[in-house]
Design a protein around this motif. Structure first.
Motif, mmCIF file in Angstrom:
data_model
loop_
_atom_site.group_PDB
_atom_site.id
_atom_site.type_symbol
_atom_site.label_atom_id
_atom_site.label_comp_id
_atom_site.label_asym_id
_atom_site.label_seq_id
_atom_site.Cartn_x
_atom_site.Cartn_y
_atom_site.Cartn_z
ATOM 1 N N PRO A 28 -33.418 12.583 24.764
ATOM 2 C CA PRO A 28 -33.017 11.619 25.413
ATOM 3 C C PRO A 28 -31.747 11.928 26.343
ATOM 4 N N ASP A 29 -31.021 12.856 26.194
ATOM 5 C CA ASP A 29 -29.716 13.322 27.116
ATOM 6 C C ASP A 29 -30.411 14.265 27.821
ATOM 7 N N LEU A 30 -31.609 14.674 28.011
ATOM 8 C CA LEU A 30 -31.994 15.739 29.011
ATOM 9 C C LEU A 30 -31.194 15.510 30.338
ATOM 10 N N PHE A 31 -30.754 16.661 30.700
ATOM 11 C CA PHE A 31 -30.015 16.858 32.129
ATOM 12 C C PHE A 31 -30.922 17.956 32.698
ATOM 13 N N ILE A 32 -31.489 17.541 34.229
ATOM 14 C CA ILE A 32 -32.140 18.491 34.770
ATOM 15 C C ILE A 32 -31.108 18.813 35.804
ATOM 16 N N ALA A 33 -31.122 20.398 35.813
ATOM 17 C CA ALA A 33 -30.505 21.229 36.963
ATOM 18 C C ALA A 33 -31.910 21.527 37.936
ATOM 19 N N PHE A 34 -31.889 20.866 39.081
ATOM 20 C CA PHE A 34 -33.226 20.866 39.727
ATOM 21 C C PHE A 34 -32.998 22.234 40.860
ATOM 22 N N LEU A 35 -33.656 23.090 40.489
ATOM 23 C CA LEU A 35 -33.449 24.335 41.574
ATOM 24 C C LEU A 35 -33.985 24.134 42.596
ATOM 25 N N ASP A 72 -32.303 7.670 39.163
ATOM 26 C CA ASP A 72 -31.873 7.318 37.668
ATOM 27 C C ASP A 72 -32.391 8.359 36.698
ATOM 28 N N GLU A 73 -32.487 9.491 37.029
ATOM 29 C CA GLU A 73 -32.482 10.773 36.210
ATOM 30 C C GLU A 73 -31.295 11.425 36.069
ATOM 31 N N ALA A 74 -30.878 11.696 34.810
ATOM 32 C CA ALA A 74 -29.692 12.524 34.873
ATOM 33 C C ALA A 74 -29.902 13.856 35.412
ATOM 34 N N SER A 75 -29.454 14.162 36.659
ATOM 35 C CA SER A 75 -29.848 15.399 37.331
ATOM 36 C C SER A 75 -28.891 15.922 38.461
ATOM 37 N N ALA A 76 -28.948 17.041 38.847
ATOM 38 C CA ALA A 76 -28.327 17.533 39.912
ATOM 39 C C ALA A 76 -29.021 18.672 40.798
ATOM 40 N N ALA A 77 -29.125 18.477 42.006
ATOM 41 C CA ALA A 77 -29.905 19.518 42.801
ATOM 42 C C ALA A 77 -28.802 20.705 42.996
ATOM 43 N N VAL A 78 -29.467 21.764 42.556
ATOM 44 C CA VAL A 78 -28.580 23.186 42.729
ATOM 45 C C VAL A 78 -29.412 24.129 43.774
ATOM 46 N N PRO A 79 -28.779 24.543 44.705
ATOM 47 C CA PRO A 79 -29.189 25.076 45.886
ATOM 48 C C PRO A 79 -29.369 26.624 45.297
ATOM 49 N N SER A 83 -27.317 34.531 45.452
ATOM 50 C CA SER A 83 -27.859 35.243 44.139
ATOM 51 C C SER A 83 -27.950 34.497 42.997
ATOM 52 N N VAL A 84 -28.403 35.501 42.138
ATOM 53 C CA VAL A 84 -28.783 34.762 40.655
ATOM 54 C C VAL A 84 -27.294 34.401 40.146
ATOM 55 N N ASP A 85 -26.396 35.167 40.506
ATOM 56 C CA ASP A 85 -25.100 34.965 39.574
ATOM 57 C C ASP A 85 -24.479 33.703 40.285
ATOM 58 N N GLU A 86 -24.592 33.543 41.407
ATOM 59 C CA GLU A 86 -24.340 32.185 42.301
ATOM 60 C C GLU A 86 -24.872 30.992 41.571
ATOM 61 N N THR A 87 -26.321 31.157 41.523
ATOM 62 C CA THR A 87 -27.000 30.203 41.200
ATOM 63 C C THR A 87 -26.828 29.670 39.775
ATOM 64 N N VAL A 88 -26.595 30.543 38.711
ATOM 65 C CA VAL A 88 -26.073 30.301 37.577
ATOM 66 C C VAL A 88 -24.742 29.693 37.375
ATOM 67 N N ALA A 89 -23.735 30.104 38.295
ATOM 68 C CA ALA A 89 -22.686 29.579 38.354
ATOM 69 C C ALA A 89 -22.653 28.011 38.879
ATOM 70 N N ALA A 90 -23.379 27.886 39.900
ATOM 71 C CA ALA A 90 -23.644 26.299 40.273
ATOM 72 C C ALA A 90 -24.251 25.511 39.253
ATOM 73 N N ILE A 91 -25.173 25.946 38.283
ATOM 74 C CA ILE A 91 -25.759 25.196 37.309
ATOM 75 C C ILE A 91 -24.562 25.004 36.427
ATOM 76 N N LEU A 92 -23.883 25.875 35.995
ATOM 77 C CA LEU A 92 -22.767 25.510 34.864
ATOM 78 C C LEU A 92 -21.868 24.706 35.608
ATOM 79 N N ALA A 93 -21.723 24.531 36.747
ATOM 80 C CA ALA A 93 -20.620 23.608 37.489
ATOM 81 C C ALA A 93 -21.050 22.421 37.307
ATOM 82 N N VAL A 94 -22.501 21.906 37.225
ATOM 83 C CA VAL A 94 -23.084 20.699 37.254
ATOM 84 C C VAL A 94 -23.333 20.059 36.023
#
Length: 96
Positions: A28-35, A72-79, A83-94
């Motif tokens: 129930p606490d699922l958080f979506i990092a939408f790539l 209404d969904e616990a989520s954040a759009a991550v551009p 690079s992969v490293d930049e995307t991972v950092a962006a995910i961790l940030a949200v």
């Protein structure tokens, strides 16, 4: 099974809201990092991959099926432009 203080990261397409709702039944606490990337960017990156499970011919149908997470969904759009490293950092940030 959830343990206090633990986190789990899972990667999947979950293109439709119904799929994400099904995941929330057990998490129930699922958080979506939408790539978040354009069809053109994903097609370009995919053209450099060689695999059988996701041929380029399916890309249009995947975008047609996609239901972006709603407000209404616990989520954040991550551009995914960087690079992969930049995307991972962006995910961790949200992550909450």
């Amino acid at each position: 099974m959830q343990q206090s203080g633990s986190r789990c990261v899972m990667a999947n397409s979950a293109l439709k809201r119904a799929y994400r709702d099904r995941l929330r039944e057990d998490a129930p606490d699922l958080f979506i990092a939408f790539l978040d990337g354009s069809r053109e960017l994903i097609a370009e990156r995919q053209s450099h991959r060689h695999h059988e499970y996701m041929p380029n011919s399916l890309l249009d149908s995947q975008f047609a099926t996609l239901e972006r997470p709603g407000p209404d969904e616990a989520s954040a759009a991550v551009p995914i432009r960087g690079s992969v490293d930049e995307t991972v950092a962006a995910i961790l940030a949200v992550l909450p």
